[in-house]
Design an enzyme around this catalytic site. Sequence first.
Site, PDB file in Angstrom:
ATOM      1  N   GLU A 141      47.618  39.562  36.120  1.00  0.00           N
ATOM      2  CA  GLU A 141      48.504  39.658  34.950  1.00  0.00           C
ATOM      3  C   GLU A 141      48.055  38.678  33.860  1.00  0.00           C
ATOM      4  OE1 GLU A 141      52.947  38.048  34.232  1.00  0.00           O
ATOM      5  OE2 GLU A 141      52.785  39.500  35.868  1.00  0.00           O
ATOM      6  N   HIS A 153      48.501  39.158  42.089  1.00  0.00           N
ATOM      7  CA  HIS A 153      49.100  40.027  41.057  1.00  0.00           C
ATOM      8  C   HIS A 153      49.300  39.240  39.768  1.00  0.00           C
ATOM      9  CE1 HIS A 153      52.708  41.140  38.779  1.00  0.00           C
ATOM     10  NE2 HIS A 153      52.434  42.400  39.063  1.00  0.00           N
ATOM     11  N   ASN A 154      49.876  38.048  39.880  1.00  0.00           N
ATOM     12  CA  ASN A 154      50.157  37.257  38.688  1.00  0.00           C
ATOM     13  C   ASN A 154      48.876  36.770  38.026  1.00  0.00           C
ATOM     14  OD1 ASN A 154      52.786  37.636  39.562  1.00  0.00           O
ATOM     15  ND2 ASN A 154      53.415  35.561  39.072  1.00  0.00           N
ATOM     16  N   SER A 201      58.147  41.665  41.560  1.00  0.00           N
ATOM     17  CA  SER A 201      57.584  41.792  40.219  1.00  0.00           C
ATOM     18  C   SER A 201      58.270  42.901  39.445  1.00  0.00           C
ATOM     19  CB  SER A 201      56.081  42.083  40.298  1.00  0.00           C
ATOM     20  OG  SER A 201      55.540  42.171  38.992  1.00  0.00           O
ATOM     21  N   LYS A 227      51.289  38.428  45.760  1.00  0.00           N
ATOM     22  CA  LYS A 227      52.021  38.261  44.498  1.00  0.00           C
ATOM     23  C   LYS A 227      51.288  37.277  43.588  1.00  0.00           C
ATOM     24  CE  LYS A 227      55.542  38.604  41.609  1.00  0.00           C
ATOM     25  NZ  LYS A 227      55.536  37.480  40.702  1.00  0.00           N
TER      26      LYS A 227
END
Length: 483
Positions: A191, A187-188, A129, A184
């Site tokens: 986001e 995380h996205n 990232s 991840k």
Amino acid sequence: MNKGNIALIGIGVMGENLSLNMESKGFTVAVFDIDKAKVDNFVNGRAKGKKIIGAHSVKELIDALEKPRKVMMMVQAGKTVDTVIDELVPLMDKGDIIIDGGNSHFPDTTRRTKYLESKGLLFVGTGVSGGEEGALLGPSLMPGGSSAAWPEIKPIFQSIAAKVDNNIPCCDWIGEDGAGHFVKMVHNGIEYGDMQLITEAYLIMKTLLGMSADEMHEVFAKWNQGELNSYLIEITADILAYKDADGKPLVDKILDTAGQKGTGKWAASTALDLGIPLTTIAEAVYARCLSAIKEERVSASKILTGPTPKFEGDKKAFIDDLGKALYASKMVSYAQGYELMRAAAAEYKWNLNYGGVALMWRGGCIIRSVFLGKIKEAFDKNPGLTNLLLDPFFKEKIVSSQEAWRRVVASAVVNGIPAPALNSALAYFDGYRAEKLPANLLQAQRDYFGAHRYERIDKPRGEFFHTNWTGRGGTTASTVYNV
């Protein structure tokens, strides 16, 4: 030139920048792309004079590496990853390592890890990232897969990663099989939530308060100096200040349809599979879907009417309320993301370090913020924390913000301004803090039409009952199941 320490397949923007990052930390990098011209242009351009070896075939790439060979793919997720793996396997020896740095779905990474380990090879699926700037200057890296690979790739990964808090790398081993890509994905998802919440604050300022892009720039720049300090708030301030060639704000000329690559959708669907209320992030995904039907919305706007936004009150005080609403909603989004990771750790037998994940997200990545330091502190104090909102710091912050939060959400609703993520975050907060929810009536409904049974508050948990509600239904009950 010496043998390469690591190879990189896929010379796009991310691939180029990761290669240059690795080389700048003292590693020799071999590179390959299916488009040979890309390799030549890179080696003779940005990589000229550097310890970067260009290869025109996969075999040439493998032959250029020291053992155990380490090959990192930066290619499109999906079938392309499997195609490249199939090319690599016959050319590699036992103990060699294949790394997937794309946004692959975590079940694919689990499958690939098992497959390659059966061939005597090691596989790593790593989240990367930070975009192109992060790739060059220091990304956040979230590796998982074959644990035996970590000692071999650790020096490279931790060297190129972003650094925080006295040079601590934003990279550590996440866990087995798909754990790295799962983190991840979360995380996205966070986001997605962060970006949607910011855009809703922008829409409220623009539509209800009638603020110009320059005025909004000032607000976001100020927010970035306080507890909302983050990369996404910072770039929002920059975007609002940016002028097109005619001197007018460029943001006003951008079509209001948002794209997505799938990671937010995966997070929402995985949450449904695991029974986790990832409501704020799911609303952010749906908001992008709604934005995509632009022509249909334009037609609907000519048929369906609503209130004309009208603000009466203290503008400055309302902007302060909006900042608090944004912060409170952000807390909910992160709390839900961490709930999802906790559920996945239990389901897939991963030993996730939640404070460590927050540290990895502190630098390099898109959601980096001062806020993440507070999350790390919360899990350092209580590794068994069931929900971030129960930590003393977050509890005090969200409780003290709720009056402002409610005023903002109410104003948006009354004035017909869509704010689904702000609304959803507040609804989750109210639901989570509720001792009683109306699911008792829902269970009665299910038992009425489907004999699905229910538990009673005056009986032990796990004891189920069925009622013949109409006198015609009989006494046979259905089995209990959870979806």
